[in-house]
Write a protein that holds these residues in place. Sequence first.
Motif, PDB file in Angstrom:
ATOM      1  N   ILE B 151      29.872  35.310  38.766  1.00 47.67           N
ATOM      2  CA  ILE B 151      28.588  36.007  38.755  1.00 47.67           C
ATOM      3  C   ILE B 151      28.193  36.481  37.358  1.00 47.67           C
ATOM      4  CG2 ILE B 151      28.702  36.696  41.178  1.00 47.67           C
ATOM      5  CD1 ILE B 151      29.539  39.450  40.347  1.00 47.67           C
ATOM      6  N   CYS B 310      28.192  48.055  45.211  1.00 48.61           N
ATOM      7  CA  CYS B 310      28.526  47.076  44.163  1.00 48.61           C
ATOM      8  C   CYS B 310      27.438  46.973  43.098  1.00 48.61           C
ATOM      9  CB  CYS B 310      28.751  45.719  44.800  1.00 48.61           C
ATOM     10  SG  CYS B 310      29.013  44.398  43.620  1.00 48.61           S
ATOM     11  N   ILE B 311      27.853  46.958  41.832  1.00 50.09           N
ATOM     12  CA  ILE B 311      26.903  46.780  40.735  1.00 50.09           C
ATOM     13  C   ILE B 311      27.051  45.402  40.081  1.00 50.09           C
ATOM     14  CG2 ILE B 311      26.665  49.256  40.278  1.00 50.09           C
ATOM     15  CD1 ILE B 311      28.533  48.895  37.867  1.00 50.09           C
ATOM     16  N   ARG B 312      27.735  44.467  40.756  1.00 51.11           N
ATOM     17  CA  ARG B 312      27.855  43.066  40.316  1.00 51.11           C
ATOM     18  C   ARG B 312      28.397  42.924  38.895  1.00 51.11           C
ATOM     19  NH1 ARG B 312      26.422  43.124  44.916  1.00 51.11           N
ATOM     20  NH2 ARG B 312      24.734  41.946  45.908  1.00 51.11           N
ATOM     21  N   CYS B 313      29.530  43.571  38.640  1.00 48.11           N
ATOM     22  CA  CYS B 313      30.100  43.487  37.299  1.00 48.11           C
ATOM     23  C   CYS B 313      31.048  42.310  37.173  1.00 48.11           C
ATOM     24  CB  CYS B 313      30.822  44.783  36.965  1.00 48.11           C
ATOM     25  SG  CYS B 313      32.356  44.963  37.887  1.00 48.11           S
ATOM     26  N   GLY B 314      31.565  41.828  38.288  1.00 48.94           N
ATOM     27  CA  GLY B 314      32.457  40.666  38.241  1.00 48.94           C
ATOM     28  C   GLY B 314      33.906  40.999  37.950  1.00 48.94           C
ATOM     29  N   ALA B 315      34.235  42.291  37.782  1.00 50.36           N
ATOM     30  CA  ALA B 315      35.617  42.649  37.433  1.00 50.36           C
ATOM     31  C   ALA B 315      36.601  42.253  38.536  1.00 50.36           C
ATOM     32  CB  ALA B 315      35.719  44.138  37.141  1.00 50.36           C
ATOM     33  N   CYS B 316      36.170  42.392  39.799  1.00 47.38           N
ATOM     34  CA  CYS B 316      37.105  42.087  40.878  1.00 47.38           C
ATOM     35  C   CYS B 316      37.411  40.592  40.942  1.00 47.38           C
ATOM     36  CB  CYS B 316      36.593  42.611  42.219  1.00 47.38           C
ATOM     37  SG  CYS B 316      34.983  41.984  42.716  1.00 47.38           S
ATOM     38  N   VAL B 339      34.445  40.510  46.157  1.00 49.08           N
ATOM     39  CA  VAL B 339      33.142  41.020  46.601  1.00 49.08           C
ATOM     40  C   VAL B 339      32.423  39.957  47.428  1.00 49.08           C
ATOM     41  CG1 VAL B 339      32.001  40.382  44.419  1.00 49.08           C
ATOM     42  CG2 VAL B 339      30.968  42.074  45.891  1.00 49.08           C
ATOM     43  N   CYS B 369      37.511  48.045  40.207  1.00 50.94           N
ATOM     44  CA  CYS B 369      36.105  48.219  40.582  1.00 50.94           C
ATOM     45  C   CYS B 369      35.523  49.503  39.976  1.00 50.94           C
ATOM     46  CB  CYS B 369      35.960  48.248  42.099  1.00 50.94           C
ATOM     47  SG  CYS B 369      34.255  48.538  42.606  1.00 50.94           S
ATOM     48  N   PRO B 370      34.436  49.397  39.207  1.00 51.12           N
ATOM     49  CA  PRO B 370      33.885  50.574  38.520  1.00 51.12           C
ATOM     50  C   PRO B 370      33.296  51.613  39.467  1.00 51.12           C
ATOM     51  CG  PRO B 370      32.424  48.704  38.262  1.00 51.12           C
ATOM     52  CD  PRO B 370      33.678  48.188  38.894  1.00 51.12           C
ATOM     53  N   VAL B 371      33.044  51.238  40.725  1.00 49.40           N
ATOM     54  CA  VAL B 371      32.563  52.242  41.667  1.00 49.40           C
ATOM     55  C   VAL B 371      33.594  52.449  42.780  1.00 49.40           C
ATOM     56  CG1 VAL B 371      30.089  52.165  41.209  1.00 49.40           C
ATOM     57  CG2 VAL B 371      31.091  50.427  42.667  1.00 49.40           C
ATOM     58  N   ILE B 373      35.154  50.739  45.008  1.00 50.08           N
ATOM     59  CA  ILE B 373      34.973  50.250  46.378  1.00 50.08           C
ATOM     60  C   ILE B 373      36.339  49.874  46.938  1.00 50.08           C
ATOM     61  CG2 ILE B 373      33.952  48.435  47.821  1.00 50.08           C
ATOM     62  CD1 ILE B 373      31.721  48.193  45.811  1.00 50.08           C
ATOM     63  N   LEU B 375      37.872  47.607  48.451  1.00 47.11           N
ATOM     64  CA  LEU B 375      37.706  46.206  48.880  1.00 47.11           C
ATOM     65  C   LEU B 375      38.780  45.745  49.872  1.00 47.11           C
ATOM     66  CD1 LEU B 375      36.695  45.219  45.323  1.00 47.11           C
ATOM     67  CD2 LEU B 375      35.276  44.597  47.255  1.00 47.11           C
TER      68      LEU B 375
HETATM   69  S1  SF4 Z   1      34.409  45.137  40.853  1.00 47.43           S
HETATM   70 FE1  SF4 Z   1      33.205  46.388  42.296  1.00 47.43          FE
HETATM   71  S2  SF4 Z   1      31.196  46.580  41.337  1.00 47.43           S
HETATM   72 FE2  SF4 Z   1      32.244  44.925  40.256  1.00 47.43          FE
HETATM   73  S3  SF4 Z   1      31.579  43.049  41.335  1.00 47.43           S
HETATM   74 FE3  SF4 Z   1      33.487  43.694  42.303  1.00 47.43          FE
HETATM   75  S4  SF4 Z   1      32.839  44.993  44.021  1.00 47.43           S
HETATM   76 FE4  SF4 Z   1      31.064  44.791  42.658  1.00 47.43          FE
END
Ligand code: SF4
Lengths: 225, 466
Positions: B151, B310-316, B339, B369-371, B373, B375
Amino acid sequence: MQRNQFVKTVRRSINLNDLPTINSLPIKNKLGNITNRATLIKQFVHEANAVKCHTHLVNDHEIAMDTILNLLSDQPNKKYMSWDDKWLPIPNFNTILKNLKYEHCNNYIPQDREKRQSTYKHLEQACIGITGCSAGLADTGSIILESQAGQGRLCSLLVPIHVALITSNQIYPTMGSYLSDKSDNVTRSSNCNIITGPSRTSDITQTLTLGIHGPGTLHIVIIDN
Amino acid sequence: MTVTKLTFYDRIDNALSHPEKQLAISAGAKAKYINRANAMAEFQDMEMTRQLARQVRANTLSKLDLYLEQFADNVETLGGKIFWAKDADECNNYIHQLAVRHNVKLIAKSKSMLTEEIDLNDSLGHANIEVVETDLGEFIVQLSNDRPSHIIAPVLHMTREDVGTIFNENLNVPFTTDPSELNTIAREHMRHIFLNADMGISGVNFGVAESGSICLVTNEGNGRLISTTPRIHVAIMGMERIVPTLTDLNTMLQLLARSATGQKLTVYNNIITGPKRTNELDGPDELHIIIIDNGRSNILASSLSEILYCIRCGACLNACPVFQSIGGHAYGSVYPGPVGSILSPLLFGNHFDPLPHASSLCGACKEVCPVDIDLPSLLIKLRTQNIQKGSAPLWMQISQWIYAVTICNPILFQIFLQLAQTITNRFSQKGWITKLPGPLKNWTNQRDFPALAQKSFRQMWSSNKE
Ligand code: SF4
């Protein structure tokens, strides 16, 4: 879909889910320490260099002007874009350049499609864009630019080289501290940009390259008198 | 979203049969993982900011209806237009009609996973309107008729040679593998698009309720160009992408940059508050913001609503050992990785039910995950739902049923234990099974399986008593 229908669906979902409402946020954003000015400037310069800006720390606006003239003299032609004098910390900036036979490209963009495109064609030839700043952020080496009358967006966007002028008293420790002081400034024009270094991409095999769509070179001239 | 007919297992086999892609993916994901870790390590208030961000997201969702109205009111006061889209069709139709009304022939688009979700390009392509992706990665994807595999980094699966060949074949330029030359080729090609496009289309990273601003985050600057040079700017926003205030926006931007790429801030955090104003020099005359639901209100009503933080950062994605091995394409969805394993079945239906099972539940995703979540818990919830509605694979349902019956019956339990002991001990060497027969060999190809102890606890207990 109608607005009220859309919002009603959202409201129904919230009620079904029983999400907790958190009214007051117990944790607060840190504003960063207001240390002394010298430290702040040092940090700003350090961070801006780290994101591949070229920084020039000068004592007065005359040396700043010389720095810019130097940059201009290296260019293939004499065309440039810039903000109005009112927004630049060097007095009579555009008049000085005019006397030296530099050509200021007017970046007022008309509505009409043909005129619009011919203006872009003309502006594309400018080698350098010169702007002021609303603020600098020491912790990230960022500069903040607005788009009020006389502060064209394209000056920091279309050109290969962007030169931003900033005075040392415009530097804030963090974005949080800027917002707590001047948050209205962020929204008083249609566009506010927080810029951290020159345009870049790492899309191809994670290799960093500069200047993909925006300016590939960003000079920041800091006037500290 | 167009859904492939291949099953998840076929897609995985596909992915694993391209070792060079697999290498590119795992190297890329790991590099990003390390960049993030470094950026977070020097971020003093990391954990506090992360919890703050989580609160902001929770707070926003619990009053989303109010924030959406506040946001829309502010945008309209500024002269922007809001369109409320229930689903992909409503959104695509609106843009199509707008384009026709203004005689738009060429559209410049910045990267947006949401537009992939709703297949916007296809829908406009059918109407003979040319849409050009301007993010370098997305542009390469578009030229080669591929799909993004990450992403944040759409061509994570490609090597330099791949990109060189694609440019050479499609853009009439000499073959090169030098990233900075490839960069220059793309810049020159794209200039013309930016300056001639009649419409710019973008996603929205965040909408700010208190001011009616939208924030577009890009490193390349294409987000700024497409929202400045064309006469019309259309921004498409998932309805959950709201933050209440500018201060909250700041919190999110700090975390987004560090989590996505390891930068302290992304190069351009572009905050747009309404269309160009009367006395301003440049910028679009019209700003249309489309707020889209497309299944999100159903997620909001469910016990899985946390995924909307989710803020779509792609870290996960980068942290996930499964993603590192199979890459984004195997997921078959625009949203891959942890995600995506949650979002895809919720947004796109049953075809994606196997995705939540592709996880070892190691928890690396939650950690980054920066927020914050949770998961793994959401994955488990989805697995449970799959079993309950009978959409888990048959072998899994049968084995779960056998397990349930056995565990409730001491005598059966004894018998199975004895059986397992005898069997595993036959295959084992020094307490480890290194080779299993039939389909089970996939397990032992990669690792050893511990044999059951020679004596069970019950046996030791009863022999001690004597
Ligand atoms: S790490 Fe968290 S915020 Fe970032 S894409 Fe995955 S679920 Fe979304």
